[in-house]
Design a protein around this motif. Structure first.
Motif, PDB file in Angstrom:
ATOM      1  N   PRO A 130       0.808  -1.229   0.000  1.00 19.22           N
ATOM      2  CA  PRO A 130       0.000   0.000   0.000  1.00 19.22           C
ATOM      3  C   PRO A 130       0.844   1.283   0.000  1.00 19.22           C
ATOM      4  CG  PRO A 130      -0.931  -1.562   1.521  1.00 19.22           C
ATOM      5  CD  PRO A 130       0.388  -2.124   1.076  1.00 19.22           C
ATOM      6  N   LEU A 131       1.990   1.252   0.673  1.00 22.44           N
ATOM      7  CA  LEU A 131       2.867   2.424   0.661  1.00 22.44           C
ATOM      8  C   LEU A 131       3.368   2.702  -0.753  1.00 22.44           C
ATOM      9  CD1 LEU A 131       4.951   1.780   3.891  1.00 22.44           C
ATOM     10  CD2 LEU A 131       3.174   3.506   3.559  1.00 22.44           C
ATOM     11  N   ILE A 132       3.794   1.659  -1.444  1.00 23.74           N
ATOM     12  CA  ILE A 132       4.266   1.803  -2.826  1.00 23.74           C
ATOM     13  C   ILE A 132       3.120   2.276  -3.721  1.00 23.74           C
ATOM     14  CG2 ILE A 132       5.113   0.524  -4.835  1.00 23.74           C
ATOM     15  CD1 ILE A 132       6.691  -1.238  -2.805  1.00 23.74           C
ATOM     16  N   LEU A 133       1.949   1.695  -3.535  1.00 21.72           N
ATOM     17  CA  LEU A 133       0.782   2.068  -4.330  1.00 21.72           C
ATOM     18  C   LEU A 133       0.421   3.539  -4.121  1.00 21.72           C
ATOM     19  CD1 LEU A 133      -1.411   1.132  -6.282  1.00 21.72           C
ATOM     20  CD2 LEU A 133      -2.739   0.375  -4.293  1.00 21.72           C
ATOM     21  N   ARG A 134       0.469   4.011  -2.862  1.00 18.53           N
ATOM     22  CA  ARG A 134       0.157   5.419  -2.588  1.00 18.53           C
ATOM     23  C   ARG A 134       1.146   6.353  -3.285  1.00 18.53           C
ATOM     24  NH1 ARG A 134      -1.302   3.745   2.761  1.00 18.53           N
ATOM     25  NH2 ARG A 134       0.548   4.635   3.723  1.00 18.53           N
ATOM     26  N   VAL A 135       2.424   6.010  -3.234  1.00 15.38           N
ATOM     27  CA  VAL A 135       3.431   6.848  -3.892  1.00 15.38           C
ATOM     28  C   VAL A 135       3.188   6.853  -5.403  1.00 15.38           C
ATOM     29  CG1 VAL A 135       5.897   7.034  -4.426  1.00 15.38           C
ATOM     30  CG2 VAL A 135       5.155   6.586  -2.077  1.00 15.38           C
ATOM     31  N   TRP A 136       2.912   5.691  -5.989  1.00 13.76           N
ATOM     32  CA  TRP A 136       2.654   5.601  -7.419  1.00 13.76           C
ATOM     33  C   TRP A 136       1.423   6.419  -7.808  1.00 13.76           C
ATOM     34  CZ3 TRP A 136      -1.367   3.450 -10.327  1.00 13.76           C
ATOM     35  CH2 TRP A 136      -1.115   3.365 -11.702  1.00 13.76           C
TER      36      TRP A 136
ATOM     37  N   VAL B  40       1.343   9.638 -10.397  1.00 11.60           N
ATOM     38  CA  VAL B  40       0.724   9.467 -11.708  1.00 11.60           C
ATOM     39  C   VAL B  40      -0.563  10.273 -11.895  1.00 11.60           C
ATOM     40  CG1 VAL B  40      -0.383   7.741 -13.202  1.00 11.60           C
ATOM     41  CG2 VAL B  40       1.755   7.199 -12.050  1.00 11.60           C
ATOM     42  N   LEU B  41      -1.379  10.379 -10.861  1.00 12.07           N
ATOM     43  CA  LEU B  41      -2.699  10.976 -11.032  1.00 12.07           C
ATOM     44  C   LEU B  41      -2.752  12.442 -10.624  1.00 12.07           C
ATOM     45  CD1 LEU B  41      -4.925   8.076  -9.662  1.00 12.07           C
ATOM     46  CD2 LEU B  41      -4.390   8.602 -12.036  1.00 12.07           C
ATOM     47  N   ASP B  42      -3.791  13.094 -11.073  1.00 20.90           N
ATOM     48  CA  ASP B  42      -4.096  14.466 -10.655  1.00 20.90           C
ATOM     49  C   ASP B  42      -4.164  14.513  -9.131  1.00 20.90           C
ATOM     50  OD1 ASP B  42      -6.902  15.851  -9.737  1.00 20.90           O
ATOM     51  OD2 ASP B  42      -5.770  17.163 -11.100  1.00 20.90           O
ATOM     52  N   SER B  43      -3.694  15.603  -8.540  1.00 22.30           N
ATOM     53  CA  SER B  43      -3.561  15.658  -7.076  1.00 22.30           C
ATOM     54  C   SER B  43      -4.895  15.470  -6.350  1.00 22.30           C
ATOM     55  CB  SER B  43      -2.900  16.960  -6.637  1.00 22.30           C
ATOM     56  OG  SER B  43      -3.739  18.066  -6.910  1.00 22.30           O
ATOM     57  N   ARG B  44      -5.982  16.025  -6.874  1.00 23.86           N
ATOM     58  CA  ARG B  44      -7.284  15.869  -6.205  1.00 23.86           C
ATOM     59  C   ARG B  44      -7.729  14.406  -6.210  1.00 23.86           C
ATOM     60  NH1 ARG B  44     -12.824  17.300  -8.234  1.00 23.86           N
ATOM     61  NH2 ARG B  44     -14.099  17.271  -6.365  1.00 23.86           N
ATOM     62  N   LEU B  45      -7.595  13.763  -7.357  1.00 28.22           N
ATOM     63  CA  LEU B  45      -7.977  12.357  -7.473  1.00 28.22           C
ATOM     64  C   LEU B  45      -7.029  11.479  -6.657  1.00 28.22           C
ATOM     65  CD1 LEU B  45      -9.821  10.241  -8.750  1.00 28.22           C
ATOM     66  CD2 LEU B  45      -8.310  10.236 -10.724  1.00 28.22           C
ATOM     67  N   SER B  46      -5.735  11.767  -6.724  1.00 29.45           N
ATOM     68  CA  SER B  46      -4.778  10.947  -5.976  1.00 29.45           C
ATOM     69  C   SER B  46      -5.006  11.073  -4.475  1.00 29.45           C
ATOM     70  CB  SER B  46      -3.339  11.295  -6.341  1.00 29.45           C
ATOM     71  OG  SER B  46      -2.971  12.561  -5.850  1.00 29.45           O
ATOM     72  N   ASP B  47      -5.351  12.274  -4.007  1.00 31.06           N
ATOM     73  CA  ASP B  47      -5.636  12.442  -2.578  1.00 31.06           C
ATOM     74  C   ASP B  47      -6.829  11.590  -2.150  1.00 31.06           C
ATOM     75  OD1 ASP B  47      -3.539  14.175  -2.259  1.00 31.06           O
ATOM     76  OD2 ASP B  47      -4.777  15.991  -2.177  1.00 31.06           O
ATOM     77  N   GLN B  48      -7.897  11.603  -2.950  1.00 34.76           N
ATOM     78  CA  GLN B  48      -9.090  10.820  -2.616  1.00 34.76           C
ATOM     79  C   GLN B  48      -8.801   9.323  -2.646  1.00 34.76           C
ATOM     80  OE1 GLN B  48     -11.886  11.749  -1.326  1.00 34.76           O
ATOM     81  NE2 GLN B  48     -11.363  13.905  -1.461  1.00 34.76           N
ATOM     82  N   LEU B  49      -8.112   8.867  -3.676  1.00 33.16           N
ATOM     83  CA  LEU B  49      -7.800   7.443  -3.769  1.00 33.16           C
ATOM     84  C   LEU B  49      -6.861   7.017  -2.641  1.00 33.16           C
ATOM     85  CD1 LEU B  49      -7.376   6.777  -7.582  1.00 33.16           C
ATOM     86  CD2 LEU B  49      -9.080   5.792  -6.057  1.00 33.16           C
TER      87      LEU B  49
END
Length: 191
Positions: A120-126, A130-139
């Motif tokens: 999960p740590l690696i996934l969060r960094v990825w 990769v994604l837009d900051s708003r979407l990445s924050d939510q995910l």
């Protein structure tokens, strides 16, 4: 409880485990569903979101925030929103008992929990990269696979203590240091 069943050479009883979880969570969930949701609807009918209510009570509340961004769902009531974390917890506990049946030795279970912390740590960094900051924050904040490490830390500690590979420190100062250090480590992995 699952580790205790294993320690006494009893098979892990999946059905009993899931019934205990259901019974433990049902009273507060019913209270919220029967009292709070109608009261919120009466007070704030414009915020009502059928998607939020249905998904939250089916332990899928963590999908609501993403659905609001991706598909235009209403986010619904702030009072119901915390059920997203219950969804993540229940997803973990749906996966954990079968995993413990597949991985029968303490060593393999410890390795599994270390993986459940690292991936999960690696996934969060990825996702962040990769994604837009708003979407990445939510995910990163609400998505089950990016939050599993939070619960895996506790399971790892339980496994290490149960196997005797980790003993509670006799020195109180060291114990306080470990608790504070462990807490800081968990906080550091939350973002």
């Amino acid at each position: 409880l699952l580790a205790e069943e294993h320690r006494f050479q009893r098979p892990i009883a999946l059905k009993a485990f899931y019934i205990r979880r259901f019974i433990r969570l049902l009273p507060p969930l019913l209270l919220m569903g029967v009292i709070c949701v109608p009261a919120l609807y009466f007070l704030y009918p414009d915020q009502f979101s059928p998607e939020q209510i249905a998904l939250s009570f089916l332990y899928l509340g963590n999908i609501v925030k993403f659905g609001a961004m991706a598909w235009g769902w209403r986010e619904g009531y702030p009072a119901v929103e915390p059920l997203w974390s219950l969804a993540v917890e229940e997803h973990f506990y749906i996966l954990l008992p079968p995993a413990l049946l597949l991985f029968r030795t303490y060593k393999s279970r410890v390795i599994l929990m270390v993986i459940a912390i690292i991936v999960p740590l690696i996934l969060r960094v990825w996702i962040f990269a990769v994604l837009d900051s708003r979407l990445s924050d939510q995910l990163n904040y609400h998505f089950t696979l990016t939050r599993l490490d939070s619960i895996a830390f506790g399971v790892l500690l339980t496994l290490l203590l149960d196997a005797g590979w980790l003993r509670p420190p006799q020195n109180r100062l060291l114990g306080h240091f470990l608790v504070i250090g462990g807490g800081l480590l968990m906080i550091a992995t939350m973002r």
